[in-house]
Design a protein around this motif. Structure first.
Motif, PDB file in Angstrom:
ATOM      1  N   ARG A 108     -42.853  17.183   2.036  1.00 17.63           N
ATOM      2  CA  ARG A 108     -41.579  17.665   2.584  1.00 17.63           C
ATOM      3  C   ARG A 108     -40.570  16.542   2.785  1.00 17.63           C
ATOM      4  O   ARG A 108     -39.358  16.801   2.877  1.00 17.63           O
ATOM      5  CB  ARG A 108     -41.821  18.388   3.914  1.00 17.63           C
ATOM      6  CG  ARG A 108     -42.341  19.805   3.760  1.00 17.63           C
ATOM      7  CD  ARG A 108     -42.342  20.544   5.084  1.00 17.63           C
ATOM      8  NE  ARG A 108     -43.394  20.063   5.954  1.00 17.63           N
ATOM      9  CZ  ARG A 108     -44.603  20.621   6.058  1.00 17.63           C
ATOM     10  NH1 ARG A 108     -44.900  21.695   5.347  1.00 17.63           N
ATOM     11  NH2 ARG A 108     -45.509  20.118   6.884  1.00 17.63           N
ATOM     12  N   ASN A 109     -41.035  15.307   2.814  1.00 17.58           N
ATOM     13  CA  ASN A 109     -40.112  14.191   3.030  1.00 17.58           C
ATOM     14  C   ASN A 109     -39.051  14.102   1.941  1.00 17.58           C
ATOM     15  O   ASN A 109     -37.943  13.610   2.182  1.00 17.58           O
ATOM     16  CB  ASN A 109     -40.879  12.872   3.103  1.00 17.58           C
ATOM     17  CG  ASN A 109     -40.008  11.718   3.550  1.00 17.58           C
ATOM     18  OD1 ASN A 109     -39.504  11.709   4.670  1.00 17.58           O
ATOM     19  ND2 ASN A 109     -39.796  10.741   2.670  1.00 17.58           N
ATOM     20  N   THR A 121     -43.559  25.296   2.739  1.00 17.49           N
ATOM     21  CA  THR A 121     -44.952  24.911   2.946  1.00 17.49           C
ATOM     22  C   THR A 121     -45.446  24.087   1.759  1.00 17.49           C
ATOM     23  O   THR A 121     -45.011  24.271   0.622  1.00 17.49           O
ATOM     24  CB  THR A 121     -45.860  26.143   3.115  1.00 17.49           C
ATOM     25  OG1 THR A 121     -45.736  26.986   1.957  1.00 17.49           O
ATOM     26  CG2 THR A 121     -45.492  26.924   4.348  1.00 17.49           C
ATOM     27  N   HIS A 122     -46.369  23.219   2.063  1.00 16.18           N
ATOM     28  CA  HIS A 122     -46.976  22.342   1.055  1.00 16.18           C
ATOM     29  C   HIS A 122     -48.051  23.099   0.283  1.00 16.18           C
ATOM     30  O   HIS A 122     -48.879  23.808   0.867  1.00 16.18           O
ATOM     31  CB  HIS A 122     -47.588  21.137   1.762  1.00 16.18           C
ATOM     32  CG  HIS A 122     -48.495  20.313   0.906  1.00 16.18           C
ATOM     33  ND1 HIS A 122     -48.044  19.563  -0.146  1.00 16.18           N
ATOM     34  CD2 HIS A 122     -49.842  20.126   0.956  1.00 16.18           C
ATOM     35  CE1 HIS A 122     -49.073  18.925  -0.703  1.00 16.18           C
ATOM     36  NE2 HIS A 122     -50.174  19.262  -0.057  1.00 16.18           N
ATOM     37  N   GLN A 155     -40.920  29.750   2.477  1.00 16.27           N
ATOM     38  CA  GLN A 155     -41.572  30.774   3.300  1.00 16.27           C
ATOM     39  C   GLN A 155     -40.692  32.000   3.496  1.00 16.27           C
ATOM     40  O   GLN A 155     -41.183  33.053   3.923  1.00 16.27           O
ATOM     41  CB  GLN A 155     -41.920  30.186   4.664  1.00 16.27           C
ATOM     42  CG  GLN A 155     -42.869  28.996   4.606  1.00 16.27           C
ATOM     43  CD  GLN A 155     -43.240  28.521   5.984  1.00 16.27           C
ATOM     44  OE1 GLN A 155     -44.031  29.154   6.679  1.00 16.27           O
ATOM     45  NE2 GLN A 155     -42.670  27.392   6.397  1.00 16.27           N
ATOM     46  N   ARG A 209     -35.964  15.654   3.078  1.00 13.60           N
ATOM     47  CA  ARG A 209     -35.216  14.830   4.033  1.00 13.60           C
ATOM     48  C   ARG A 209     -34.440  13.730   3.309  1.00 13.60           C
ATOM     49  O   ARG A 209     -33.335  13.353   3.723  1.00 13.60           O
ATOM     50  CB  ARG A 209     -36.177  14.233   5.062  1.00 13.60           C
ATOM     51  CG  ARG A 209     -36.883  15.290   5.903  1.00 13.60           C
ATOM     52  CD  ARG A 209     -37.726  14.670   7.010  1.00 13.60           C
ATOM     53  NE  ARG A 209     -38.378  15.698   7.795  1.00 13.60           N
ATOM     54  CZ  ARG A 209     -39.620  16.137   7.593  1.00 13.60           C
ATOM     55  NH1 ARG A 209     -40.353  15.601   6.620  1.00 13.60           N
ATOM     56  NH2 ARG A 209     -40.134  17.077   8.347  1.00 13.60           N
ATOM     57  N   ASP A 246     -33.839  22.852   5.125  1.00  9.93           N
ATOM     58  CA  ASP A 246     -34.657  22.937   6.327  1.00  9.93           C
ATOM     59  C   ASP A 246     -36.101  22.698   5.889  1.00  9.93           C
ATOM     60  O   ASP A 246     -36.755  23.612   5.363  1.00  9.93           O
ATOM     61  CB  ASP A 246     -34.523  24.318   6.975  1.00  9.93           C
ATOM     62  CG  ASP A 246     -35.440  24.493   8.178  1.00  9.93           C
ATOM     63  OD1 ASP A 246     -36.066  23.490   8.602  1.00  9.93           O
ATOM     64  OD2 ASP A 246     -35.543  25.630   8.687  1.00  9.93           O
ATOM     65  N   PRO A 247     -36.633  21.480   6.072  1.00 10.26           N
ATOM     66  CA  PRO A 247     -38.000  21.216   5.591  1.00 10.26           C
ATOM     67  C   PRO A 247     -39.039  22.172   6.157  1.00 10.26           C
ATOM     68  O   PRO A 247     -40.025  22.491   5.483  1.00 10.26           O
ATOM     69  CB  PRO A 247     -38.252  19.776   6.055  1.00 10.26           C
ATOM     70  CG  PRO A 247     -36.885  19.163   6.127  1.00 10.26           C
ATOM     71  CD  PRO A 247     -35.999  20.262   6.625  1.00 10.26           C
ATOM     72  N   ALA A 248     -38.804  22.656   7.375  1.00  7.82           N
ATOM     73  CA  ALA A 248     -39.769  23.564   7.998  1.00  7.82           C
ATOM     74  C   ALA A 248     -39.838  24.916   7.291  1.00  7.82           C
ATOM     75  O   ALA A 248     -40.787  25.681   7.510  1.00  7.82           O
ATOM     76  CB  ALA A 248     -39.424  23.760   9.470  1.00  7.82           C
ATOM     77  N   ALA A 249     -38.854  25.206   6.442  1.00  7.71           N
ATOM     78  CA  ALA A 249     -38.857  26.475   5.708  1.00  7.71           C
ATOM     79  C   ALA A 249     -39.751  26.432   4.474  1.00  7.71           C
ATOM     80  O   ALA A 249     -39.899  27.448   3.784  1.00  7.71           O
ATOM     81  CB  ALA A 249     -37.430  26.843   5.298  1.00  7.71           C
ATOM     82  N   GLU A 285     -46.532  16.482   5.035  1.00  5.78           N
ATOM     83  CA  GLU A 285     -45.332  15.807   5.533  1.00  5.78           C
ATOM     84  C   GLU A 285     -44.737  14.897   4.467  1.00  5.78           C
ATOM     85  O   GLU A 285     -43.513  14.797   4.333  1.00  5.78           O
ATOM     86  CB  GLU A 285     -45.672  15.002   6.793  1.00  5.78           C
ATOM     87  CG  GLU A 285     -45.723  15.839   8.055  1.00  5.78           C
ATOM     88  CD  GLU A 285     -44.432  16.611   8.271  1.00  5.78           C
ATOM     89  OE1 GLU A 285     -43.368  15.979   8.431  1.00  5.78           O
ATOM     90  OE2 GLU A 285     -44.475  17.852   8.246  1.00  5.78           O
TER      91      GLU A 285
END
Length: 321
Positions: A219-220, A239-240, A258, A223, A234-237, A216
């Motif tokens: 990915r921040n 992966t770390h 992804q 944001r 789109d942070p959900a797209a 998180e």
């Protein structure tokens, strides 16, 4: 207690220009990259504080153990009258040093430097309240740009903790240490914390924790770009990813697309192929002889080197020749 108004060498316009420059250069680079300083908005700082408390994240605990054991020795060896902290944040670990210097007596001034004016205002007020008689002079600035603004005079100890020096690439480290030495006078001191090379099975989980907090945190940065620059990540797209590079002896944190992703940011149309990665942080690990050599190249002589009981993290005390 004594606290002075913050000296401002970095304002919101400077930060905005720097962000736009880094995004333009980094997202058009091959491979794509962003510097790690853009993790740290208010939410990013909260996430990092959470990371430091995770069982996998050893650096904070190990460095604290070194300082708790050797703070008094550091105060006696340096006899510093002015303590300067680069990238100070909350100055939580620094309190171990302030306690030791206070017991010894003689420390007159503490100068924390940080990019966040709000965080610095809060920390300087708290420190001034807790350390009666200590003069606290906060500087809002960037340690890669404003070392020439450090106050002169008196025997000074500059501290740079947390292994943050490892976030600089080798050429950047050399430039930083050279500029640090230029800001010091003969007889001044530098205290620097460095994470040490060890089994990757210990290192990698510190950057890829089971609870997903570091993911998180990583990915921040997307944001931050969405909010500050009107980007449409789109942070959900993404992966770390945390990878150990055995040749460079550093961890790389990346964000991996992804699926195919197109992002509009500034006047750029940025495309990510499926599986393409954006590098967001390098965290170099060190050998004791390596950091001593880098310091020596900049005119800083390593006088002491300490580690925690498990040899995870090192703290070096160097003197300006």
């Amino acid at each position: 207690m004594s606290t002075e108004p913050l000296k401002i060498h970095l304002d919101d316009r400077d930060i905005g220009r720097s962000l736009r420059h880094d995004v333009r250069v980094g997202l058009t680079g091959v491979p794509k990259w962003l510097p790690p300083k853009w993790f740290y908005d208010a939410r990013g700082s909260e996430l990092f504080e959470e990371i430091t408390r995770l069982p996998e994240y050893y650096p904070t605990r190990a460095e604290r153990a070194v300082l708790a054991t050797h703070a008094t020795e550091i105060a006696e060896l340096t006899g510093a009258k002015t303590l300067i902290e680069l990238g100070s944040g909350s100055s939580e670990k620094t309190r171990l040093l302030l306690d030791a210097f206070t017991r010894r007596r003689g420390l007159g001034t503490f100068v924390p430097l940080d990019v966040s004016a709000s965080a610095l205002a809060a920390s300087t007020a708290a420190l001034a309240a807790d350390y009666a008689g200590l003069r606290v002079r906060g500087i809002v600035g960037d340690f890669t740009r404003h070392l020439d603004r450090l106050p002169a005079g008196g025997r000074r100890l500059v501290i740079f903790l947390g292994g943050t020096i490892g976030n600089l690439l080798p050429a950047e480290r050399a430039e930083f240490l050279t500029r640090t030495r230029a800001a010091l006078e003969v007889g001044d001191w530098l205290l620097v914390g460095t994470d040490l090379v060890k089994d990757p099975a210990v290192i990698v989980p510190a950057y890829d924790d089971e609870a997903g907090v570091t993911a998180e945190f990583n990915r921040n940065v997307l944001r931050v770009l969405n909010r500050e620059l009107g980007a449409d990540f789109d942070p959900a797209a993404f992966t770390h990813v945390a990878l150990w590079d055995p040749e460079q002896e550093w961890i790389e944190m990346r964000l991996r697309a992804q699926r195919p992703v197109r992002v509009r940011v500034l006047d750029l149309d940025v495309a990510f192929a499926e599986g393409e990665e954006l590098r967001t942080e390098v965290s170099a690990k060190f050998h004791p002889e390596g950091i001593a050599a880098e310091l020596a190249s900049a005119g800083l002589h390593a006088e002491r080197f300490w580690t925690d009981p498990d040899d995870l993290f090192g703290v070096t005390l160097a003197r300006a020749d």
